[in-house]
Design an enzyme around this catalytic site. Structure first.
Site, PDB file in Angstrom:
ATOM      1  N   ALA A   1       0.792  -1.086  -0.026  1.00  0.00           N
ATOM      2  CA  ALA A   1       0.121   0.045  -0.137  1.00  0.00           C
ATOM      3  C   ALA A   1       0.921   1.467  -0.086  1.00  0.00           C
ATOM      4  CB  ALA A   1      -0.986   0.118   1.299  1.00  0.00           C
TER       5      ALA A   1
ATOM      6  N   GLY B   1      -0.386  -5.149   0.884  1.00  0.00           N
ATOM      7  CA  GLY B   1      -1.572  -4.808   0.029  1.00  0.00           C
ATOM      8  C   GLY B   1      -1.086  -5.599  -1.300  1.00  0.00           C
TER       9      GLY B   1
ATOM     10  N   GLU C   1      -2.234  -9.258  -0.613  1.00  0.00           N
ATOM     11  CA  GLU C   1      -3.663  -9.152  -0.479  1.00  0.00           C
ATOM     12  C   GLU C   1      -4.582  -9.035  -1.734  1.00  0.00           C
ATOM     13  OE1 GLU C   1      -5.009  -7.494   3.617  1.00  0.00           O
ATOM     14  OE2 GLU C   1      -3.432  -6.231   2.726  1.00  0.00           O
TER      15      GLU C   1
ATOM     16  N   GLU D   1       3.068  -6.090   7.528  1.00  0.00           N
ATOM     17  CA  GLU D   1       2.320  -4.727   8.313  1.00  0.00           C
ATOM     18  C   GLU D   1       2.716  -4.660   9.851  1.00  0.00           C
ATOM     19  OE1 GLU D   1      -0.125  -5.719   4.726  1.00  0.00           O
ATOM     20  OE2 GLU D   1       1.099  -6.882   6.072  1.00  0.00           O
TER      21      GLU D   1
END
Length: 607
Positions: free
Chosen positions: A64, A103, A106, A126
């Site tokens: 991200a 991300g 994901e 994370e």
């Protein structure tokens, strides 16, 4: 960052969505919006039978956009994008290369199939930012590989290679090359079968007892952990087993929102950006990156850098005019190599290859073909300057850049500042090319570079003031074990004035704060002096140095970040009060007074 682009290309009836948002295809708002639109278009096209999501450049989305954590998010949100990909009425295959982290992974987990190049690294890091995977990672990954392995990846934050990811069940295929062809093959295979979404898979949950035991064991391991993130990750993975999928996603979203707002997560984010910012040297902002293949070392005192240089594949010339000292340095190198072989860290063939790249010499003339030269003693600078052509950087270890007529542009300081930290000290006339060469060398040696002005020593000076503050309180009558317990509470154990006892006493929070605040204030005040004097370029560089040297806990961000959160007006008041008993420690630095007077923050100077 360049404008986010997602191109749609057709391979027969397969839509290939190509992400191209350099440098690392970070999943910021623009890229999320472009990818959402591309998925919508492909899903609605009756001529499309399957979708492949891949990327140009050096990596699949590497994660991200962390800068968005401190701003109101803009739709489409990453969890919603992952849900949209998973909800496609046609199979979606993620084609991974480079690093698929956070991300990025994901997104891949939301696809219906995953294929990767063999060199790909994947992970969910994370936890290192004080948060948890917030786009379905805690719910989808355990469905594929179970609680034990999912928790291992999420609690460690460490990436794994593609081969291991395949064995775990995260990937469906791994290829040495031909990534797109492999993704197209998998897409065609999935299109011929009933669609199976990750949310509906249960491979990792077939043994409910084993799943429950993994949760319990993980809770026991993180009991007493200072950061809240690990326990919340475990809660979310447990929720994946206990709750319906949609409720599990909601549980994860609430946990992520709680964590991202914590002081610890803010400190970890600040430390992350401070490290990135420290790598930016204004003097070296423009120009090509030089090749550094052949390193010269002048002076046996610098021979400890020979091993990392050889391990990095550099050719090495070691010059020492004193024959016994040269022999002793070579013996130390050989002894360390033999130990590495004995411990399995180096093969005999690797040792022989390293030795073949090492050239010992008694005279500085052997340095003539080096790309950069490390000089151990200022008295040897003249020899180095005479032996090397103009343009070859001369890095003086532990000192400010030296000056010789006609070679000032080549001179810089190269000061080790801890196990992994190296300060690079430009002189007033040091060229950008010389600084860039120093940066390349530092990174090849596995060192973290930090710009410093004369006389350097940022971490040492900041740590020293913290230690002096602790010793002052010891001299004033505070028990050593109480000081140690307070510093341990704040992650400052390295500053304790005496070795810790086997069991630390329990102390009241107010007592811990009284001691911890004085120590951290002394460190922040010294940091302000260093920035004001030009020794540190920016306040976040002080934070980076303190964290990298392990003098300050990463989750507090660093002394300057801590000071901003404390409030400079409050800190000024505290310092003025304490300065009455120890002026050298707590007299407020001019820069701190200046910022406090206008309601500023140290972060204002981090641009």
């Amino acid at each position: 960052m360049a404008q986010a682009v997602v191109r749609q290309e057709r391979r027969g009836t397969v839509a290939v969505l190509v992400i191209d948002a350099p440098p690392v295809n970070a999943l910021g708002h623009g890229l999320r919006r472009a990818l959402w639109q591309a998925v919508e278009t492909a899903d609605a096209d009756p001529g499309v039978s399957a979708i492949v999501i891949g990327a140009r450049g050096r990596t699949f989305p590497a994660g991200a956009d962390i800068t968005e954590f401190d701003r109101p998010p803009e739709p489409p949100f990453l969890p919603d994008l992952c849900d949209r990909i998973e909800a496609c009425g046609k199979p979606v295959v993620a084609a991974l290369h480079g690093t698929a982290l956070g991300g990025g992974l994901e997104v891949a987990l939301a696809a219906h199939g995953r294929v990767a190049l063999a060199a790909t690294r994947i992970g969910l890091p994370e936890v290192t930012l004080g948060v948890l995977p917030g786009a379905g990672g805690t719910q989808r990954l355990p469905r594929l590989i179970g609680a034990e392995q999912a928790l291992r990846l999420m609690l460690s934050g460490a990436p794994v290679g593609a081969a291991e990811a395949l064995a775990l069940g995260i990937l469906d295929a791994v290829v040495e090359d031909g990534l797109e062809a492999a993704a197209l093959t998998l897409a065609a295979d999935l299109a011929a079968r009933p669609l199976r979404r990750t949310r509906d898979r249960q491979e990792g949950m077939r043994d409910g007892i084993a799943y429950h035991r993994a949760i319990a064991a993980a809770r026991e391991r993180v009991a007493g952990h200072r950061l809240p993130g690990p326990a919340r990750i475990i809660d979310c993975v447990e929720a994946a087993q206990l709750l319906p999928f949609e409720q599990g996603l909601a549980f994860e979203a609430a946990a992520f929102a709680d964590l991202v707002a914590t002081e610890e997560a803010a400190g970890l984010r600040h430390a992350f950006f401070a490290e990135r910012r420290a790598a930016r040297f204004p003097e070296a902002a423009e120009g090509p990156e030089p090749e550094v293949k052949r390193l010269g070392i002048l002076g046996a005192l610098a021979a400890e850098l020979a091993l990392p240089a050889l391990r990095a594949g550099l050719s090495l010339v070691v010059v020492e005019p004193n024959r016994p000292r040269l022999v002793a340095a070579l013996e130390r190198i050989a002894s360390a190599q033999e130990q590495a072989v004995a411990e399995g860290q180096l093969t005999p063939e690797g040792r022989d290859a390293e030795w073949a790249r090492l050239t010992p010499a008694l005279g500085a003339a052997a340095l003539a073909d080096c790309d950069i030269v490390l000089v151990a003693d200022p008295a040897l600078l003249a020899e180095a300057a005479e032996a090397t052509p103009t343009g070859v950087p001369l890095a003086l270890l532990g000192k400010r850049s030296g000056h010789r007529a006609g070679r000032a542009a080549d001179m810089l300081g190269f000061r080790p500042a801890g196990a992994r930290l190296i300060e690079i000290l430009p002189g007033a006339e040091t060229s950008g090319a010389a600084i860039r060469a120093g940066l390349v060398l530092a990174r090849r040696l596995g060192l973290q570079p930090l710009r410093a002005g004369a006389p350097g020593g940022i971490a040492v000076r900041v740590t020293g003031q913290g230690n002096l503050a602790a010793r002052h309180m010891l001299a004033q009558g505070d028990p050593a074990e109480v000081i140690t317990a307070a510093l341990h509470h704040y992650g400052l154990s390295a500053l304790a004035p005496v070795p810790p006892p086997p069991v630390l006493p329990q102390i009241a929070p107010a007592e811990a704060a009284r001691i911890g605040l004085r120590v951290m204030a002394a460190m922040a005040n010294e940091g302000a002096r260093l920035v004001g004097q030009g020794v540190a370029l920016r306040p976040s560089d002080v934070d980076y140095a303190a964290v990298a040297s392990r003098a300050f806990p990463r989750w507090l961000g660093g002394p300057m970040h801590w000071a901003d959160r404390r409030g400079l007006l409050i800190l000024r008041r505290d310092l003025a009060l304490w300065a009455e008993e120890a002026p050298a420690l707590w007299t407020p630095a001019p820069l701190l007074l200046e910022l406090a007077a206008k309601g500023g923050h140290f972060a204002d100077l981090d641009g």
